[in-house]
Write a protein that holds these residues in place. Structure first.
Motif, PDB file in Angstrom:
ATOM      1  N   ILE A  22     -51.438 -40.606 -41.999  1.00 54.14           N
ATOM      2  CA  ILE A  22     -50.563 -40.650 -43.156  1.00 54.14           C
ATOM      3  C   ILE A  22     -50.584 -39.262 -43.785  1.00 54.14           C
ATOM      4  O   ILE A  22     -51.624 -38.793 -44.229  1.00 54.14           O
ATOM      5  CB  ILE A  22     -51.042 -41.699 -44.179  1.00 54.14           C
ATOM      6  CG1 ILE A  22     -51.095 -43.083 -43.529  1.00 54.14           C
ATOM      7  CG2 ILE A  22     -50.146 -41.695 -45.399  1.00 54.14           C
ATOM      8  CD1 ILE A  22     -51.713 -44.142 -44.397  1.00 54.14           C
ATOM      9  N   VAL A  23     -49.423 -38.607 -43.795  1.00 52.09           N
ATOM     10  CA  VAL A  23     -49.314 -37.271 -44.366  1.00 52.09           C
ATOM     11  C   VAL A  23     -49.167 -37.391 -45.875  1.00 52.09           C
ATOM     12  O   VAL A  23     -48.421 -38.240 -46.373  1.00 52.09           O
ATOM     13  CB  VAL A  23     -48.106 -36.517 -43.752  1.00 52.09           C
ATOM     14  CG1 VAL A  23     -47.932 -35.153 -44.393  1.00 52.09           C
ATOM     15  CG2 VAL A  23     -48.264 -36.390 -42.248  1.00 52.09           C
ATOM     16  N   LEU A  24     -49.890 -36.553 -46.608  1.00 51.87           N
ATOM     17  CA  LEU A  24     -49.814 -36.542 -48.073  1.00 51.87           C
ATOM     18  C   LEU A  24     -48.740 -35.539 -48.495  1.00 51.87           C
ATOM     19  O   LEU A  24     -48.846 -34.360 -48.193  1.00 51.87           O
ATOM     20  CB  LEU A  24     -51.169 -36.150 -48.667  1.00 51.87           C
ATOM     21  CG  LEU A  24     -52.346 -37.033 -48.254  1.00 51.87           C
ATOM     22  CD1 LEU A  24     -53.651 -36.461 -48.773  1.00 51.87           C
ATOM     23  CD2 LEU A  24     -52.149 -38.452 -48.727  1.00 51.87           C
ATOM     24  N   LYS A  25     -47.707 -36.037 -49.165  1.00 58.65           N
ATOM     25  CA  LYS A  25     -46.598 -35.169 -49.583  1.00 58.65           C
ATOM     26  C   LYS A  25     -46.847 -34.632 -50.987  1.00 58.65           C
ATOM     27  O   LYS A  25     -47.173 -35.390 -51.890  1.00 58.65           O
ATOM     28  CB  LYS A  25     -45.277 -35.945 -49.586  1.00 58.65           C
ATOM     29  CG  LYS A  25     -44.816 -36.418 -48.237  1.00 58.65           C
ATOM     30  CD  LYS A  25     -43.405 -36.951 -48.273  1.00 58.65           C
ATOM     31  CE  LYS A  25     -43.283 -38.185 -49.135  1.00 58.65           C
ATOM     32  NZ  LYS A  25     -41.977 -38.809 -49.099  1.00 58.65           N
ATOM     33  N   GLN A  26     -46.675 -33.323 -51.133  1.00 55.45           N
ATOM     34  CA  GLN A  26     -46.756 -32.692 -52.447  1.00 55.45           C
ATOM     35  C   GLN A  26     -45.627 -31.688 -52.551  1.00 55.45           C
ATOM     36  O   GLN A  26     -45.190 -31.123 -51.561  1.00 55.45           O
ATOM     37  CB  GLN A  26     -48.096 -31.974 -52.627  1.00 55.45           C
ATOM     38  CG  GLN A  26     -49.270 -32.914 -52.692  1.00 55.45           C
ATOM     39  CD  GLN A  26     -50.455 -32.261 -53.348  1.00 55.45           C
ATOM     40  OE1 GLN A  26     -50.404 -31.977 -54.537  1.00 55.45           O
ATOM     41  NE2 GLN A  26     -51.499 -32.021 -52.584  1.00 55.45           N
ATOM     42  N   GLY A  27     -45.182 -31.445 -53.760  1.00 54.68           N
ATOM     43  CA  GLY A  27     -44.091 -30.497 -53.967  1.00 54.68           C
ATOM     44  C   GLY A  27     -42.744 -31.155 -53.716  1.00 54.68           C
ATOM     45  O   GLY A  27     -42.649 -32.231 -53.144  1.00 54.68           O
ATOM     46  N   ILE A  28     -41.707 -30.480 -54.161  1.00 49.50           N
ATOM     47  CA  ILE A  28     -40.345 -30.991 -54.007  1.00 49.50           C
ATOM     48  C   ILE A  28     -39.687 -30.185 -52.894  1.00 49.50           C
ATOM     49  O   ILE A  28     -39.534 -28.966 -53.016  1.00 49.50           O
ATOM     50  CB  ILE A  28     -39.551 -30.850 -55.323  1.00 49.50           C
ATOM     51  CG1 ILE A  28     -40.259 -31.601 -56.458  1.00 49.50           C
ATOM     52  CG2 ILE A  28     -38.127 -31.356 -55.150  1.00 49.50           C
ATOM     53  CD1 ILE A  28     -39.652 -31.389 -57.821  1.00 49.50           C
ATOM     54  N   ASP A  29     -39.302 -30.862 -51.807  1.00 48.80           N
ATOM     55  CA  ASP A  29     -38.650 -30.153 -50.707  1.00 48.80           C
ATOM     56  C   ASP A  29     -37.221 -29.771 -51.092  1.00 48.80           C
ATOM     57  O   ASP A  29     -36.675 -30.273 -52.070  1.00 48.80           O
ATOM     58  CB  ASP A  29     -38.676 -31.001 -49.426  1.00 48.80           C
ATOM     59  CG  ASP A  29     -37.996 -32.344 -49.613  1.00 48.80           C
ATOM     60  OD1 ASP A  29     -36.774 -32.400 -49.461  1.00 48.80           O
ATOM     61  OD2 ASP A  29     -38.707 -33.331 -49.908  1.00 48.80           O
ATOM     62  N   GLN A  30     -36.623 -28.877 -50.326  1.00 45.91           N
ATOM     63  CA  GLN A  30     -35.298 -28.340 -50.662  1.00 45.91           C
ATOM     64  C   GLN A  30     -34.232 -29.429 -50.774  1.00 45.91           C
ATOM     65  O   GLN A  30     -33.410 -29.399 -51.691  1.00 45.91           O
ATOM     66  CB  GLN A  30     -34.872 -27.312 -49.595  1.00 45.91           C
ATOM     67  CG  GLN A  30     -35.608 -25.998 -49.682  1.00 45.91           C
ATOM     68  CD  GLN A  30     -35.324 -25.266 -50.977  1.00 45.91           C
ATOM     69  OE1 GLN A  30     -34.202 -25.233 -51.448  1.00 45.91           O
ATOM     70  NE2 GLN A  30     -36.361 -24.682 -51.562  1.00 45.91           N
ATOM     71  N   GLU A  31     -34.255 -30.379 -49.865  1.00 44.71           N
ATOM     72  CA  GLU A  31     -33.232 -31.431 -49.871  1.00 44.71           C
ATOM     73  C   GLU A  31     -33.280 -32.252 -51.168  1.00 44.71           C
ATOM     74  O   GLU A  31     -32.260 -32.473 -51.822  1.00 44.71           O
ATOM     75  CB  GLU A  31     -33.445 -32.345 -48.656  1.00 44.71           C
ATOM     76  CG  GLU A  31     -32.399 -33.418 -48.507  1.00 44.71           C
ATOM     77  CD  GLU A  31     -32.681 -34.300 -47.301  1.00 44.71           C
ATOM     78  OE1 GLU A  31     -32.497 -35.519 -47.432  1.00 44.71           O
ATOM     79  OE2 GLU A  31     -33.084 -33.773 -46.252  1.00 44.71           O
TER      80      GLU A  31
END
Length: 163
Positions: free
Chosen positions: A97-106
């Protein structure tokens, strides 16, 4: 006093709370009767969680325990990006399970479009993995925050540096 007010929109994961949730889930797994003799465990890395269990059913139970512990500690499940369940050593299964942080461009573009379409007198600009929103009226900035809280976005947003 400056005439411009601003705040930043970020998507941050509280790693300390996640660590606590993982430790609580591990403790519950070690004490539960249905996991007696099981090879179930949760490994926390900097950018991912690895869940190992005997079979897919037990893996799903481990995930349910982890989700409940995360919810109790106020960690959003939107920070998790699930990988495939794959076979691992000695007859076990594993899921990363990848931990997502930050707001991606899309998603940053979607947020910018939402703000622009609201017709409020504010400016928004993408700055790396966060968005700065500025405007003369604090009320307009509050309305932007309410708008984004009501929008169904695939990530957890936090509003910081309100000036």
């Amino acid at each position: 006093m400056s005439s411009e007010n601003s705040f930043d929109i970020v998507s941050q994961l509280d790693m300390q709370e996640l660590t606590n949730a993982v430790q609580q889930a591990e403790k519950e797994i070690s004490t539960r009767f249905d996991f007696k003799g099981s090879k179930s465990r949760i490994d926390l890395d900097k950018e991912e969680l690895v869940i190992v269990s005997d079979d897919e059913f037990k893996l799903q139970n481990v995930l349910d325990i982890l989700h409940s512990k995360m919810a109790k500690r106020g960690v959003s499940l939107k920070h998790l990006e699930y990988g495939k369940v794959e076979p691992a050593a000695s007859g076990t299964v594993r899921q990363k399970i990848v931990l997502k942080q930050g707001i991606d461009q899309e998603n940053a573009k979607k947020i910018n479009t939402l703000i622009r379409d609201s017709k409020l007198k504010v400016k928004s600009q993408i700055q790396g993995d966060q968005i700065r929103v500025s405007g003369k009226s604090k009320d307009d900035l509050q309305k932007v925050i309410q708008l984004l809280k009501q929008a169904d976005l695939p990530l957890e947003l936090h509003f910081v540096n309100f000036r």
